[in-house]
Design a protein around this motif. Sequence first.
Motif, PDB file in Angstrom:
ATOM      1  N   ASP A 169      31.451 -20.821  24.918  1.00 10.38           N
ATOM      2  CA  ASP A 169      30.959 -21.611  26.045  1.00 10.38           C
ATOM      3  C   ASP A 169      30.630 -20.699  27.231  1.00 10.38           C
ATOM      4  OD1 ASP A 169      33.521 -21.512  27.904  1.00 10.38           O
ATOM      5  OD2 ASP A 169      34.223 -21.977  25.888  1.00 10.38           O
ATOM      6  N   TYR A 173      34.980 -30.707  16.113  1.00 10.06           N
ATOM      7  CA  TYR A 173      34.193 -30.391  17.310  1.00 10.06           C
ATOM      8  C   TYR A 173      33.188 -31.482  17.651  1.00 10.06           C
ATOM      9  CZ  TYR A 173      35.544 -25.815  19.040  1.00 10.06           C
ATOM     10  OH  TYR A 173      36.208 -24.802  19.661  1.00 10.06           O
ATOM     11  N   SER A 174      32.588 -32.078  16.645  1.00  8.34           N
ATOM     12  CA  SER A 174      31.571 -33.100  16.918  1.00  8.34           C
ATOM     13  C   SER A 174      32.180 -34.294  17.642  1.00  8.34           C
ATOM     14  CB  SER A 174      30.910 -33.540  15.613  1.00  8.34           C
ATOM     15  OG  SER A 174      31.874 -34.078  14.716  1.00  8.34           O
ATOM     16  N   ARG A 175      33.441 -34.568  17.369  1.00  7.35           N
ATOM     17  CA  ARG A 175      34.117 -35.688  18.027  1.00  7.35           C
ATOM     18  C   ARG A 175      34.164 -35.497  19.538  1.00  7.35           C
ATOM     19  NH1 ARG A 175      40.551 -37.180  17.257  1.00  7.35           N
ATOM     20  NH2 ARG A 175      40.640 -38.808  18.862  1.00  7.35           N
ATOM     21  N   TYR A 176      34.275 -34.253  19.970  1.00  2.06           N
ATOM     22  CA  TYR A 176      34.377 -33.962  21.401  1.00  2.06           C
ATOM     23  C   TYR A 176      33.048 -33.510  22.007  1.00  2.06           C
ATOM     24  CZ  TYR A 176      39.358 -34.130  20.369  1.00  2.06           C
ATOM     25  OH  TYR A 176      40.604 -34.537  19.961  1.00  2.06           O
ATOM     26  N   GLY A 177      31.972 -33.606  21.244  1.00  2.00           N
ATOM     27  CA  GLY A 177      30.667 -33.216  21.755  1.00  2.00           C
ATOM     28  C   GLY A 177      30.537 -31.725  21.990  1.00  2.00           C
ATOM     29  N   LEU A 178      31.262 -30.925  21.207  1.00  2.00           N
ATOM     30  CA  LEU A 178      31.265 -29.472  21.380  1.00  2.00           C
ATOM     31  C   LEU A 178      30.595 -28.786  20.201  1.00  2.00           C
ATOM     32  CD1 LEU A 178      34.987 -29.146  22.531  1.00  2.00           C
ATOM     33  CD2 LEU A 178      32.981 -28.934  24.002  1.00  2.00           C
ATOM     34  N   LYS A 179      30.169 -27.571  20.432  1.00  2.00           N
ATOM     35  CA  LYS A 179      29.594 -26.751  19.374  1.00  2.00           C
ATOM     36  C   LYS A 179      30.481 -25.525  19.149  1.00  2.00           C
ATOM     37  CE  LYS A 179      24.805 -28.067  20.386  1.00  2.00           C
ATOM     38  NZ  LYS A 179      23.456 -27.585  20.772  1.00  2.00           N
ATOM     39  N   GLU A 198      21.400 -23.451  26.549  1.00  2.00           N
ATOM     40  CA  GLU A 198      21.511 -24.624  27.423  1.00  2.00           C
ATOM     41  C   GLU A 198      20.984 -24.345  28.820  1.00  2.00           C
ATOM     42  OE1 GLU A 198      25.636 -25.627  28.627  1.00  2.00           O
ATOM     43  OE2 GLU A 198      26.196 -23.818  27.510  1.00  2.00           O
TER      44      GLU A 198
END
Length: 465
Positions: free
Chosen positions: A125, A115-121, A76
């Motif tokens: 981090d 995780y996809s619900r919270y926009g996380l992978k 990122e």
Amino acid sequence: MGIVGCFLMPHPAIMIEEVGKKETLKVKNSIEAAHRVGEEIVRLKPETIVIISPHGPVFQDAICVYDFPLKGDFAEFGVPELTLEFVPDEQLKAEVLKKANEKKIPTVKSSIINYSRYGLKKKLDHGVMVPLYFITRHTADIKLVPMSFGMLPYEDLYTFGKAIGEAAESLDKKVVVVASGDLSHRLLPGAPAGFDPEGKVFDEKLISILERFDLDALYDMDQDLIERAGECGLRSIWIMLGTLDGREVKAEVLSYEGPFGVGYCVAAFYPEGKTESWLERLLKRRAEDIKKRRENEDPYVKLARQSLETYVRTGKVIKVPDDLSEEMLKQRAGVFVSIKKRGQLRGCIGTFLPTRKNIAEEIIRNAISAGCEDPRFSPVEPEELPELVYSVDVLTTPEPVDSPDKLDPKKYGVIVKKGARTGLLLPDLEGVDTVEKQLEIALRKAGIRPDEDYEIFRFEVKRHH
């Protein structure tokens, strides 16, 4: 064995040369201090590092312990080839979760989260990756237990830290704890979260507190100051400090700077001799404070407390006592009942116009609603009752105003209305010190846009606490 050292470390990716390139020169002090942390960890020879990040799954009501393959990269930030991977300490993780459960601190493993619900992978981090980048420049042979904090009361975070310390001791492991977090994000005009002069005040106070290891001063920090600072590290710090509960601590601030408008602090904390548990002292002080409140509470607050306690324990609604004042028995008014637990709101429900026969009935019904029907919270459990603190606001009849100039957030509560949408905010609330902020919150609660044509009402309250 147990906790052998704790460190506060910032996490701007710009500190890493592959990411920041020439910009790293502006954070030279932080980089040097981070390398010093790595050297100290080599000296301490821990088996495991526990790291707390503000940038994983952060929940309102639980602490999240990472339970996925411990890999991460800096994709990122434009450097996907820069990767880190760690072996999890499953034994310590399980023991921490066990101890936390015994202390009734809510925790969740990331493996049960969508995780996809919270926009996380499902990868480490940057709150974890940046501090560990510097640590692994000096040693890589360490297991890892990473986690994110929850938006719990500070003392619950501290209690969770205590669970970490007890888990390390029970397993006879040498453990280092790293609190990943930046200080104020509002130090300079153009800073990422905007500018607020209180940001610098917050950083100076926090650094002084850490240098003195003054937990009482940290606990008593002004909440408005904390909010205005726009920090992201304080909750990580509270968990870290909890791992040192009952120990004398040698504290040292290794560096501080804020060239990009965000405060970066690196600090070290070393446990030494044993001392009184700060947590036990805090709980004893609170119990004494609540006892004094109970002894001196006025009839309004006493009725609210007895109403909720009776309902939670028996499921029954108490009858209006006969020995109340004429005002409570014969007058009608809107009433709000607010409940706090450990300084945090636990429920607040009210009526801005009377709906019952008298003020006493209004208090009884709204106290039960505040404790059991506030949609923001789960119903109060019987074991919570001794810790609850109540306040009762009796409202005057709302009156319309034709201009915000006639509002005063210290004196007047406010009601905003557009059709069926209504938002109310009580007066004299912590952190609400301007009319603009009062209206902003009330409009947000109502779902009314600031550019809509809405009505404004004001009211006064008589507060009982």
